[in-house]
Design a protein around this motif. Structure first.
Motif, PDB file in Angstrom:
ATOM      1  N   GLU A 114       0.832  -1.240   0.023  1.00 52.26           N
ATOM      2  CA  GLU A 114       0.096   0.059  -0.069  1.00 52.26           C
ATOM      3  C   GLU A 114       0.679   1.198   0.104  1.00 52.26           C
ATOM      4  N   GLU A 115       2.102   1.148   0.628  1.00 54.00           N
ATOM      5  CA  GLU A 115       3.033   2.268   0.828  1.00 54.00           C
ATOM      6  C   GLU A 115       3.435   2.713  -0.468  1.00 54.00           C
ATOM      7  N   LEU A 116       4.011   1.446  -1.107  1.00 53.66           N
ATOM      8  CA  LEU A 116       4.587   1.448  -2.557  1.00 53.66           C
ATOM      9  C   LEU A 116       3.693   2.054  -3.337  1.00 53.66           C
ATOM     10  N   PHE A 117       2.349   1.657  -3.603  1.00 55.31           N
ATOM     11  CA  PHE A 117       1.547   2.224  -4.427  1.00 55.31           C
ATOM     12  C   PHE A 117       0.924   3.562  -4.284  1.00 55.31           C
ATOM     13  N   GLU A 118       0.954   4.087  -2.984  1.00 57.33           N
ATOM     14  CA  GLU A 118       0.727   5.244  -2.735  1.00 57.33           C
ATOM     15  C   GLU A 118       1.874   6.286  -3.348  1.00 57.33           C
ATOM     16  N   ARG A 119       3.195   5.894  -2.955  1.00 60.25           N
ATOM     17  CA  ARG A 119       4.144   6.722  -3.442  1.00 60.25           C
ATOM     18  C   ARG A 119       4.355   6.685  -4.923  1.00 60.25           C
ATOM     19  N   TYR A 120       4.230   5.298  -5.525  1.00 62.31           N
ATOM     20  CA  TYR A 120       4.426   5.244  -7.026  1.00 62.31           C
ATOM     21  C   TYR A 120       3.316   6.095  -7.845  1.00 62.31           C
ATOM     22  N   TYR A 121       1.937   5.681  -7.421  1.00 59.80           N
ATOM     23  CA  TYR A 121       0.847   6.421  -8.550  1.00 59.80           C
ATOM     24  C   TYR A 121       0.377   7.571  -7.856  1.00 59.80           C
TER      25      TYR A 121
END
Ligand code: SF4
Ligand code: SF4
Ligand code: SF4
Length: 314
Positions: A114-121
């Motif tokens: 979730e942290e990854l997707f929030e940061r990336y997208y």
């Protein structure tokens, strides 16, 4: 009869495929004895039948004696391809540290998806905010990045980022000759010609805060050990072999910079972080002087070794 070989790349950068091409003369020697039946980096072979119109639920990898897989497993697609390779191939070689220990991609294991997707997208400074893509645009991510042997059985481990072509050649020749491969099992330090002063002088580490002391006009064998100079050299806890069979010194040491640990731990099941801290502590070095301890798992963060920290604030 040539030996049938299938090759696949999963969560990888393709550097390991370049290392296969870098086999040079050995490649010319072994090629007449090999038949590549599947290798996406070089030839078109559809997963779902040659026209792509076959059964779209069954990945079709031709039967092979040897299966070479680079990269770890990050998503459902990788998982299914790895399982299909295991089923199709008699022997599986995990090629490169991404496959054997997670490699650089496993650094993501410090964050939740979730942290990854929030940061990336959504919070990246360089892209417009967007919903997280879903399958089939983006295959479903697993909860973390896995080394190959966490999901399928591996027969031969060839670590390195990338592995030295000498050892890829040795593994292939050994398979052709029906014998176990002779691969390096010692540490980087064991292959390092620098001058060692012995225990006791080192008290603190100085990671990247200064360059090594050396005389550029002199050979590397006249430079003092970088770890004893206070630089975070991971040679003691990293598997040797990056210089190949005839190299003068480990690749980074030859460039006068510390080993970053890219061949993974000396033993397949080792833990570079724990081994390094233990080695320093037993030599009375202040391990608090290593500020980012997770960097010691820069190449070997799979197998559950790198985990998410508590929710981060940016
Ligand atoms: S081990 Fe290194 S060279 Fe090989 S795929 Fe991973 S990152 Fe690339
Ligand atoms: S710690 Fe680094 S510089 Fe020292 S012997 Fe080992 S690999 Fe060489
Ligand atoms: S010295 Fe260490 S980081 Fe550099 S290539 Fe060799 S194993 Fe990898």
């Amino acid at each position: 009869m040539p030996v049938k070989v299938a090759e696949e790349w999963l969560n990888s950068c393709s550097g390991c495929e370049i290392a296969i091409l870098n086999l040079g003369e050995t490649l010319l020697e072994v090629l007449p004895h090999l038949e590549f039946v599947h290798i996406p980096v070089l030839m078109d072979h559809k997963y779902f039948g040659q026209t792509g119109a076959g059964d779209t639920h069954h990945i079709d990898i031709p039967k092979a004696t040897v299966g070479i897989i680079t990269g770890g497993i990050r998503n459902q697609e990788h998982l299914e391809i790895a399982a299909a390779m295991r089923q199709a191939c008699d022997v599986i070689i995990a090629l490169g540290t991404c496959a054997t220990h997670g490699g650089i991609p496993a650094l993501i294991n410090q964050w939740h998806n979730e942290e990854l997707f929030e940061r990336y997208y959504r919070t990246s400074e360089t892209t417009d905010a967007h919903d997280t893509p879903s399958d089939p645009v983006l295959p479903a991510c697993l909860d973390r990045s896995y080394a190959l042997d966490e999901k399928i059985k591996v027969d031969i481990y060839l670590p390195g980022c990338p592995p030295h072509p000498d050892w890829i050649g040795e593994a292939i020749l050994a398979l052709l000759e029906g014998r176990p491969p002779q691969l390096p099992m010692k540490s980087v330090c064991d292959t390092c010609p620098t001058i060692k002063m012995g225990k006791g002088n080192l008290k603190h580490m100085n990671r990247f805060t200064r360059n090594a002391h050396y005389d550029p006009s002199k050979p590397v064998s006249e430079m003092h050990c970088l770890l004893e100079q206070g630089l975070q050299c991971m040679g003691p806890v990293t598997r040797g072999g990056c210089a190949g069979k005839h190299g003068e010194a480990p690749r980074c040491i030859l460039a006068r910079v510390p080993c970053q640990g890219c061949f993974g731990p000396v033993q397949q099941e080792g833990n570079q972080l724990l081994d390094y801290l233990n080695a320093l502590a037993s030599n009375k070095v202040d391990i608090k002087s290593i500020t980012e301890k997770s960097t010691l798992l820069e190449f070997s963060g799979a197998h559950g070794l790198l985990r998410p920290k508590a929710a981060r604030s940016r």
